[in-house]
Scaffold this motif. Sequence first.
Motif, PDB file in Angstrom:
ATOM      1  N   GLY A  46       0.802  -1.216   0.000  1.00 41.61           N
ATOM      2  CA  GLY A  46       0.000   0.000   0.000  1.00 41.61           C
ATOM      3  C   GLY A  46       0.828   1.255   0.000  1.00 41.61           C
ATOM      4  N   ILE A  47       2.017   1.192  -0.651  1.00 45.91           N
ATOM      5  CA  ILE A  47       2.907   2.338  -0.749  1.00 45.91           C
ATOM      6  C   ILE A  47       3.046   2.709  -2.218  1.00 45.91           C
ATOM      7  CG2 ILE A  47       5.182   3.270  -0.181  1.00 45.91           C
ATOM      8  CD1 ILE A  47       5.456   1.025   1.870  1.00 45.91           C
ATOM      9  N   ALA A  79       2.980   7.170   2.009  1.00 50.60           N
ATOM     10  CA  ALA A  79       3.346   6.703   3.349  1.00 50.60           C
ATOM     11  C   ALA A  79       4.477   7.510   3.968  1.00 50.60           C
ATOM     12  CB  ALA A  79       3.719   5.214   3.320  1.00 50.60           C
ATOM     13  N   LYS A  80       4.515   8.810   3.693  1.00 52.97           N
ATOM     14  CA  LYS A  80       5.571   9.670   4.228  1.00 52.97           C
ATOM     15  C   LYS A  80       5.008  10.531   5.359  1.00 52.97           C
ATOM     16  CE  LYS A  80       8.917   9.136   2.906  1.00 52.97           C
ATOM     17  NZ  LYS A  80       9.850   8.007   3.177  1.00 52.97           N
ATOM     18  N   SER A 118      -4.308   2.912   4.307  1.00 51.73           N
ATOM     19  CA  SER A 118      -4.241   2.201   5.579  1.00 51.73           C
ATOM     20  C   SER A 118      -2.808   2.007   6.064  1.00 51.73           C
ATOM     21  CB  SER A 118      -4.937   0.835   5.454  1.00 51.73           C
ATOM     22  OG  SER A 118      -4.309   0.047   4.440  1.00 51.73           O
ATOM     23  N   TYR A 119      -1.853   1.782   5.127  1.00 49.75           N
ATOM     24  CA  TYR A 119      -0.474   1.563   5.538  1.00 49.75           C
ATOM     25  C   TYR A 119       0.108   2.818   6.193  1.00 49.75           C
ATOM     26  CZ  TYR A 119       4.429   0.243   5.452  1.00 49.75           C
ATOM     27  OH  TYR A 119       5.721  -0.041   5.823  1.00 49.75           O
ATOM     28  N   ARG A 178       1.676   2.940   9.970  1.00 53.19           N
ATOM     29  CA  ARG A 178       2.996   3.482  10.323  1.00 53.19           C
ATOM     30  C   ARG A 178       2.864   4.592  11.361  1.00 53.19           C
ATOM     31  NH1 ARG A 178       6.944   5.350   5.858  1.00 53.19           N
ATOM     32  NH2 ARG A 178       8.325   5.160   7.656  1.00 53.19           N
ATOM     33  N   LEU A 179       1.784   5.357  11.233  1.00 53.91           N
ATOM     34  CA  LEU A 179       1.583   6.491  12.134  1.00 53.91           C
ATOM     35  C   LEU A 179       1.341   6.029  13.570  1.00 53.91           C
ATOM     36  CD1 LEU A 179       1.510   9.561  11.565  1.00 53.91           C
ATOM     37  CD2 LEU A 179      -0.977   9.417  11.581  1.00 53.91           C
ATOM     38  N   THR A 180       0.684   4.889  13.724  1.00 52.63           N
ATOM     39  CA  THR A 180       0.324   4.406  15.057  1.00 52.63           C
ATOM     40  C   THR A 180       1.251   3.301  15.550  1.00 52.63           C
ATOM     41  OG1 THR A 180      -1.245   2.851  14.048  1.00 52.63           O
ATOM     42  CG2 THR A 180      -2.101   4.995  14.733  1.00 52.63           C
TER      43      THR A 180
END
Length: 363
Positions: free
Chosen positions: A153-154, A205-206, A256-257, A261-263
């Motif tokens: 998902g990136i 995803a950054k 979602s990815y 990563r955020l959590t």
Amino acid sequence: MAIKNKLMPFIVGILLILTYFVSILNYSARRTLLIVMVLVLLFSPFLGNKKIRIQSSEFIWIFTLLIVVVSMIRSQADQFYLLFYVAMIALLLMSDSNTDWMSVTMNVAILMGGIYAAFTIIQVVAGDFYLSRLYPLLQYNSTFDAARYMRFGIYSGLTYQTAVNALYLSIGIGATFCSLLYEKNARMWKVVLIAVELICIMLSAKRGHLFFVALSLLIITYYSGNRGKRIRNILILGILLFVLYIVAYYKIPSVSYFFDRLTDTGGDITNGRLTLYVSAVEQFKQHPIFGIGWEQFRSTHIRYIDVHNIYLQLLCETGLLGTAVFLAAFIVTLTYTIKKINIIVSKGIIYREKYLLLFSLFC
């Protein structure tokens, strides 16, 4: 006969667009582009009948370039990069003597931000088409496995790295937002474009890019409004960003990815970069004064990658001497920029470039 000054924005605009598409240009094309860019920037004062005025704050960057040249000669680094550095110094010198290119630069940034957002969306909704038609165009497709990243998902859009895609999107957001503040009647398509580009950064995803872009937008909003409306404007923008965040979380599965990563509080939050940091520090200890040489950290790593920390990379490759010069140049430029902003704000001057200057300062 000198080329009229009004032709310069067109030339710079074309070069900027080509620069944005550097990911699909081969080595020879990139080299030719840089040569042309350097020549245009160096001769732009003559093309526009303008004189170069070198500020005292700019001399230190010229000295910094000399440090880089010496380091490249010592390490026998690829001289191709030197063209890029010369182009940046030439652009710095041209910025005060010729301001006609500034408006074109903003318009190109808005255009290219939209284009890279479009390619990111195409990668999400038409993955097979992207992999079969667009991905082969990238010059670095042999070292970047887009299909593997897409399974997680990136998404990298029309670039070979998600960070590059997020960078182009961030610049587009800044230019579009600053243009929006300048207009008396907001254009809805620009609001939508900013929202889409923010979502595309999530698709890349950054986390860092999104955080600093959001922070920069809030700071610009504060400085752009009347004193009595600053808090209100920040609250409105903050609410809009939060609503976009919630909508993306609940309604757009493809991001979602990013939220994972955020959590994610476990594991290595540096994604393996801590090993690179340690390696850079160890090499700096072995060559503390002059470093190991410009662009040489890559050659010491099996994956041929950078340190992913500009300060550690400077210490490792240029030592204490080079790092001190770079930091001095950065501090002088930062001070000069803040001074310019204060002058502009005190005079009540309102134009798009002022806001973009603020965005580039904080983002």
